[in-house]
Design a protein around this motif. Structure first.
Motif, short mmCIF file in Angstrom:
data_model
loop_
_atom_site.label_atom_id
_atom_site.label_comp_id
_atom_site.label_asym_id
_atom_site.label_seq_id
_atom_site.Cartn_x
_atom_site.Cartn_y
_atom_site.Cartn_z
N VAL A 1 -41.15 -19.59 -91.72
CA VAL A 1 -40.98 -20.48 -92.88
C VAL A 1 -39.72 -21.32 -92.70
O VAL A 1 -39.71 -22.53 -92.99
N PHE A 2 -38.64 -20.70 -92.23
CA PHE A 2 -37.39 -21.42 -92.01
C PHE A 2 -37.56 -22.51 -90.97
O PHE A 2 -37.08 -23.64 -91.15
N ALA A 3 -38.23 -22.19 -89.86
CA ALA A 3 -38.42 -23.17 -88.80
C ALA A 3 -39.23 -24.37 -89.30
O ALA A 3 -38.88 -25.53 -89.01
N LEU A 4 -40.29 -24.11 -90.05
CA LEU A 4 -41.10 -25.19 -90.58
C LEU A 4 -40.33 -26.02 -91.60
O LEU A 4 -40.42 -27.26 -91.61
N ALA A 5 -39.53 -25.37 -92.43
CA ALA A 5 -38.72 -26.09 -93.42
C ALA A 5 -37.74 -27.03 -92.73
O ALA A 5 -37.54 -28.17 -93.16
N ASN A 6 -37.14 -26.58 -91.63
CA ASN A 6 -36.20 -27.42 -90.91
C ASN A 6 -36.89 -28.56 -90.18
O ASN A 6 -36.34 -29.66 -90.08
N GLN A 7 -38.10 -28.31 -89.67
CA GLN A 7 -38.86 -29.41 -89.07
C GLN A 7 -39.10 -30.50 -90.10
O GLN A 7 -38.91 -31.70 -89.82
N ARG A 8 -39.50 -30.11 -91.30
CA ARG A 8 -39.76 -31.09 -92.36
C ARG A 8 -38.47 -31.79 -92.80
O ARG A 8 -38.46 -32.99 -93.07
N MET A 9 -37.38 -31.03 -92.87
CA MET A 9 -36.11 -31.62 -93.29
C MET A 9 -35.66 -32.68 -92.30
O MET A 9 -35.27 -33.79 -92.70
N TRP A 10 -35.70 -32.37 -90.99
CA TRP A 10 -35.25 -33.34 -90.00
C TRP A 10 -36.19 -34.54 -89.91
O TRP A 10 -35.75 -35.66 -89.65
N TRP B 1 -29.49 -39.21 -81.76
CA TRP B 1 -29.02 -37.89 -82.16
C TRP B 1 -30.03 -37.21 -83.08
O TRP B 1 -30.40 -36.04 -82.87
N THR B 2 -30.51 -37.94 -84.09
CA THR B 2 -31.47 -37.38 -85.02
C THR B 2 -32.80 -37.11 -84.33
O THR B 2 -33.47 -36.12 -84.64
N SER B 3 -33.17 -37.94 -83.37
CA SER B 3 -34.41 -37.72 -82.63
C SER B 3 -34.39 -36.39 -81.89
O SER B 3 -35.40 -35.67 -81.84
N ARG B 4 -33.23 -36.05 -81.34
CA ARG B 4 -33.11 -34.75 -80.64
C ARG B 4 -33.30 -33.60 -81.62
O ARG B 4 -33.96 -32.60 -81.30
N MET B 5 -32.73 -33.74 -82.81
CA MET B 5 -32.87 -32.68 -83.81
C MET B 5 -34.31 -32.59 -84.31
O MET B 5 -34.84 -31.49 -84.53
N MET B 6 -34.96 -33.73 -84.46
CA MET B 6 -36.36 -33.73 -84.88
C MET B 6 -37.22 -33.04 -83.83
O MET B 6 -38.08 -32.22 -84.15
N SER B 7 -37.00 -33.37 -82.57
CA SER B 7 -37.79 -32.80 -81.49
C SER B 7 -37.55 -31.30 -81.36
O SER B 7 -38.49 -30.51 -81.22
N ALA B 8 -36.28 -30.89 -81.43
CA ALA B 8 -35.95 -29.47 -81.30
C ALA B 8 -36.56 -28.66 -82.44
O ALA B 8 -37.15 -27.59 -82.21
N SER B 9 -36.42 -29.15 -83.67
CA SER B 9 -36.95 -28.40 -84.82
C SER B 9 -38.47 -28.33 -84.78
O SER B 9 -39.07 -27.31 -85.14
N GLU B 10 -39.11 -29.40 -84.31
CA GLU B 10 -40.57 -29.40 -84.20
C GLU B 10 -41.03 -28.41 -83.14
O GLU B 10 -41.98 -27.64 -83.36
N THR B 11 -40.38 -28.41 -81.99
CA THR B 11 -40.75 -27.50 -80.91
C THR B 11 -40.57 -26.05 -81.33
O THR B 11 -41.42 -25.18 -81.07
N TRP B 12 -39.44 -25.76 -82.01
CA TRP B 12 -39.21 -24.38 -82.44
C TRP B 12 -40.23 -23.97 -83.51
O TRP B 12 -40.76 -22.84 -83.47
N SER B 13 -40.53 -24.85 -84.44
CA SER B 13 -41.49 -24.53 -85.48
C SER B 13 -42.86 -24.24 -84.87
O SER B 13 -43.53 -23.26 -85.25
N GLU B 14 -43.28 -25.05 -83.93
CA GLU B 14 -44.57 -24.82 -83.28
C GLU B 14 -44.58 -23.47 -82.58
O GLU B 14 -45.60 -22.74 -82.60
N TYR B 15 -43.47 -23.11 -81.96
CA TYR B 15 -43.37 -21.81 -81.28
C TYR B 15 -43.49 -20.68 -82.30
O TYR B 15 -44.23 -19.72 -82.10
N ARG B 16 -42.73 -20.79 -83.42
CA ARG B 16 -42.75 -19.72 -84.40
C ARG B 16 -44.14 -19.57 -85.04
O ARG B 16 -44.60 -18.45 -85.29
N GLN B 17 -44.83 -20.68 -85.28
CA GLN B 17 -46.16 -20.62 -85.89
C GLN B 17 -47.17 -20.01 -84.93
O GLN B 17 -48.21 -19.49 -85.36
N SER B 18 -46.90 -20.07 -83.63
CA SER B 18 -47.87 -19.55 -82.64
C SER B 18 -47.75 -18.05 -82.44
O SER B 18 -48.61 -17.44 -81.80
N LEU B 19 -46.72 -17.43 -82.96
CA LEU B 19 -46.51 -15.99 -82.74
C LEU B 19 -47.42 -15.16 -83.63
O LEU B 19 -47.81 -15.57 -84.71
#
Length: 268
Positions: A230-239, A250-268
């Motif tokens: 939930v936290f990972a997805l919330a941060n993806q949406r926030m960024w 700079w913001t693009s890197r944060m958007m990409s990182a949060s999206e990649t992490w959220s996708e990873y967490r949702q796949s577990l």
């Protein structure tokens, strides 16, 4: 980002008030980091070197000065000590002990990473002081699917929440955290989770390797799989909201990182 004012351009009464704390000022060194401050400088003076940051009292972020001043006494060994505060001529300045070091390096293999783990361990054991702070659940509520999910972030630990490497200073074998404007009350694992995204944004960490560093902070174990997802997805949406349609690099890197992490967490 706040527009910058040079220290020498500040009202004379304000500079005199600062001098009453530090003695004669020999040299002023502008500081580029700290984009939310209208004045940021190192003062080399009779009292030694002092880091000064501040805003006009009518600035929309003026409340951040109060937040930093109130939280600092509870951060001994974690953040540079606040030496003095001056409010004069429509300005609010904070003078901090100078940390002579470098901004943390989050890249893979950096010797700063274990020091950062130690810093986060110390912070995750720091109970919230009895001052007004934002609540983690409230800050992230708009980014979750169900308002009840924000309860996953509730706790009574003091959080920094802005784990930008420029907010971490390394002096010899110790890390210090600066810029406490977004100090928050919440669950003890949250700062380690925020760190995951910043590690990935550094460009060399996969979700797995970033989490391996976060796992070294014992508080991480208190987070459930659901809470992390939930936290990972919330941060993806926030960024995504912060970046909008035309994010800077700079913001693009944060958007990409949060999206990649959220996708990873949702796949577990």
């Amino acid at each position: 980002m706040a527009s910058r004012t040079d220290f020498d351009e500040l009202p004379s009464a304000l500079r005199a008030a600062v001098a009453s704390h530090v003695g004669r000022i020999h040299r002023v060194e502008p500081v580029s980091a700290g984009l939310n401050s209208q004045i940021a400088a190192r003062l080399h003076c009779d009292a030694g070197t002092v880091h000064v940051k501040g805003l006009r009292t009518d600035h929309r972020w003026a409340w951040t000065q109060e937040r930093e001043a109130e939280v600092n006494p509870y951060l001994k060994g974690i953040s540079p000590e606040l030496l003095w505060r001056v409010k004069e001529s429509g300005w609010d300045l904070l003078g901090f002990a100078h940390i002579k070091g470098h901004h943390a390096d989050y890249s893979h293999g950096s010797q700063d990473l274990p020091l950062m783990v130690g810093l986060l361990i110390g912070l995750s054991e720091t109970e919230c002081p009895p001052i007004e702070l934002r609540e983690a659940g409230q800050r992230l509520r708009k980014y979750v699917d169900d308002v009840s999910q924000s309860d996953l972030f509730v706790g009574n630990l003091l959080l920094h929440t802005d784990l930008n490497n420029e907010n971490v200073l390394i002096q010899e074998n110790r890390a210090y955290m600066v810029d406490w404007a977004w100090a928050t009350r919440g669950a003890p694992w949250l700062d380690a989770a925020y760190w995951v995204i910043w590690l990935m944004a550094a460009g060399e960490h996969s979700p797995q390797s970033a989490e391996q560093w976060a796992e070294q902070v014992p508080a991480w174990e208190s987070a459930s799989r659901e809470a992390l997802s939930v936290f990972a997805l919330a941060n993806q949406r926030m960024w995504a909201e912060i970046g909008g349609d035309s994010p800077d690099s700079w913001t693009s890197r944060m958007m990409s990182a949060s999206e990649t992490w959220s996708e990873y967490r949702q796949s577990l």
